[in-house]
Design a protein around this motif. Structure first.
Motif, mmCIF file in Angstrom:
data_model
loop_
_atom_site.group_PDB
_atom_site.id
_atom_site.type_symbol
_atom_site.label_atom_id
_atom_site.label_comp_id
_atom_site.label_asym_id
_atom_site.label_seq_id
_atom_site.Cartn_x
_atom_site.Cartn_y
_atom_site.Cartn_z
ATOM 1 N N LEU A 28 -14.961 59.344 -15.878
ATOM 2 C CA LEU A 28 -15.929 58.271 -15.676
ATOM 3 C C LEU A 28 -16.553 57.845 -16.998
ATOM 4 C CD1 LEU A 28 -17.253 56.575 -13.420
ATOM 5 C CD2 LEU A 28 -19.106 58.261 -13.361
ATOM 6 N N TRP A 36 -22.928 49.352 -5.577
ATOM 7 C CA TRP A 36 -22.372 50.693 -5.377
ATOM 8 C C TRP A 36 -21.777 51.220 -6.677
ATOM 9 C CZ3 TRP A 36 -17.671 53.054 -5.965
ATOM 10 C CH2 TRP A 36 -17.515 54.312 -5.360
ATOM 11 N N SER A 45 -24.385 52.306 -9.055
ATOM 12 C CA SER A 45 -25.035 53.555 -8.629
ATOM 13 C C SER A 45 -24.197 54.784 -8.962
ATOM 14 C CB SER A 45 -25.325 53.509 -7.123
ATOM 15 O OG SER A 45 -24.122 53.595 -6.365
ATOM 16 N N VAL A 46 -22.860 54.632 -8.961
ATOM 17 C CA VAL A 46 -21.985 55.760 -9.312
ATOM 18 C C VAL A 46 -22.268 56.224 -10.737
ATOM 19 C CG1 VAL A 46 -19.588 56.407 -9.774
ATOM 20 C CG2 VAL A 46 -20.162 55.166 -7.681
ATOM 21 N N ARG A 69 -24.884 59.751 -12.287
ATOM 22 C CA ARG A 69 -24.381 60.769 -13.222
ATOM 23 C C ARG A 69 -25.002 60.621 -14.606
ATOM 24 N NH1 ARG A 69 -21.430 59.493 -9.262
ATOM 25 N NH2 ARG A 69 -19.917 60.888 -8.261
ATOM 26 N N GLU A 82 -14.051 59.229 -8.212
ATOM 27 C CA GLU A 82 -15.469 58.877 -8.241
ATOM 28 C C GLU A 82 -15.715 57.387 -8.055
ATOM 29 O OE1 GLU A 82 -17.659 61.634 -11.428
ATOM 30 O OE2 GLU A 82 -15.638 61.020 -12.047
ATOM 31 N N THR A 83 -14.758 56.555 -8.447
ATOM 32 C CA THR A 83 -14.938 55.113 -8.344
ATOM 33 C C THR A 83 -14.116 54.511 -7.207
ATOM 34 O OG1 THR A 83 -13.217 54.763 -10.021
ATOM 35 C CG2 THR A 83 -15.520 54.833 -10.773
ATOM 36 N N LEU A 109 -14.186 53.331 -3.619
ATOM 37 C CA LEU A 109 -15.138 52.950 -2.576
ATOM 38 C C LEU A 109 -14.386 52.699 -1.274
ATOM 39 C CD1 LEU A 109 -17.815 51.993 -1.345
ATOM 40 C CD2 LEU A 109 -17.408 49.752 -2.426
#
Length: 302
Positions: A184, A204, A207-208, A212, A263-264, A266
């Motif tokens: 990321l 969204w 926010s990811v 972190r 992680e990315t 959606l």
């Protein structure tokens, strides 16, 4: 309660001044003052209080304004329904569709609708989900097809299919030349082309990174145009965030590639939404049923 008094009240509330409301409505100030007095006598409470040289709503006034707008919309829909049935003009539907899926959903949906009912007319609006929901709630659209990421008590929604949003880049991007897995932190080193901050997918994604303790993606180009993306991304180091169906089926997407990172990724549900309890013409109900029962097929046939 007189509906004309309620309409005068809404204008006064909007402008915060009886004099300016009188000018807009082409009525005298005393006539508007008497109108407000009739409402206050009927309700047994004050609707306005002084605010400097103007006026502002009391708590009761704010409640009446919200309920009055709902009532006006209900009256307008009732009048439209009666006119529809009286004139036989039952064939127009105002449909909004998210830009991320319009290219590969609307053509097939429209063809099937017109095959069933050749006389139906459509008003199609393509946009981002936040704009579509505002237009639906204000009565400018009959229904919308877009991601369902938050429950809204003012809307009735039906799920159509599940899909995924993924980060994409040029097939020649430096990210794919690294031997190790993409992290990321690496994505934050590049600039992005993304929709506006009001769009749910953009919020969204931001926010990811923020969750972190990383800076949100640096946006170099902000746009809601899907057609701009392939050439811009393919010839630059820009990253973007697209529906997987758009990447796999969209025009010109062959030069792009998914950046694999859990992680990315959606996962979301695409649905069709209407205003809760609102009037739908026969044509609008026909289109709603078509999307509810056949929407999955339109996607899977690509």
């Amino acid at each position: 309660m007189d509906l004309r008094d309620l309409a005068y009240f809404e204008t006064i509330a909007e402008l915060g001044h009886v004099g300016r409301a009188a000018e807009r409505l082409n009525r005298s100030q005393p006539a508007l003052s008497k109108s407000i007095q009739r409402l206050e006598n009927a309700l047994g409470a004050r609707l306005f209080e002084r605010d400097g040289r103007g006026i502002r709503l009391t708590a009761v006034g704010q409640l009446l304004l919200a309920r009055g707008r709902q009532l006006q919309q209900t009256i307008a829909e009732t009048e439209q329904e009666i006119r529809d049935f009286a004139s036989g003009a039952l064939g127009h539907v105002r449909l909004g569709c998210a830009a991320s899926m319009a290219e590969y959903l609307l053509p097939q949906l429209t063809v099937e609708l017109l095959q069933q009912s050749p006389e139906i007319t459509l008003g199609l609006v393509i946009g981002q989900d936040n704009m579509l929901k505002e237009s639906l709630c204000s009565g400018q659209l009959d229904m919308i097809i877009c991601p369902m990421l938050a429950r809204d008590p003012g809307l009735t929604s039906y799920s159509v299919l599940d899909d995924e949003m993924v980060v994409v880049a040029s097939r020649q991007h430096l990210l794919f030349r690294e031997n190790n897995n993409v992290r990321l932190e690496q994505l934050g080193q590049y600039r992005w082309i993304l929709p506006g901050t009001g769009v749910s997918a953009r919020r969204w994604l931001d926010s990811v990174f923020l969750a972190r303790q990383l800076p949100a993606p640096r946006v170099q180009i902000e746009t809601n145009s899907i057609s701009l993306l392939p050439r811009l991304i393919a010839t630059t180091s820009l990253l973007s965030f697209l529906a997987r169906e758009t990447l796999e089926c969209g025009h010109g997407m062959i030069r792009l590639r998914e950046v694999p990172l859990e992680e990315t990724l959606l996962r979301r549900t695409i649905g069709v939404s209407v205003r809760a309890g609102s009037y739908l013409s026969p044509a609008a109900r026909q289109l709603l049923d078509l999307v509810k029962h056949n929407g999955q097929r339109f996607f899977s046939s690509l």
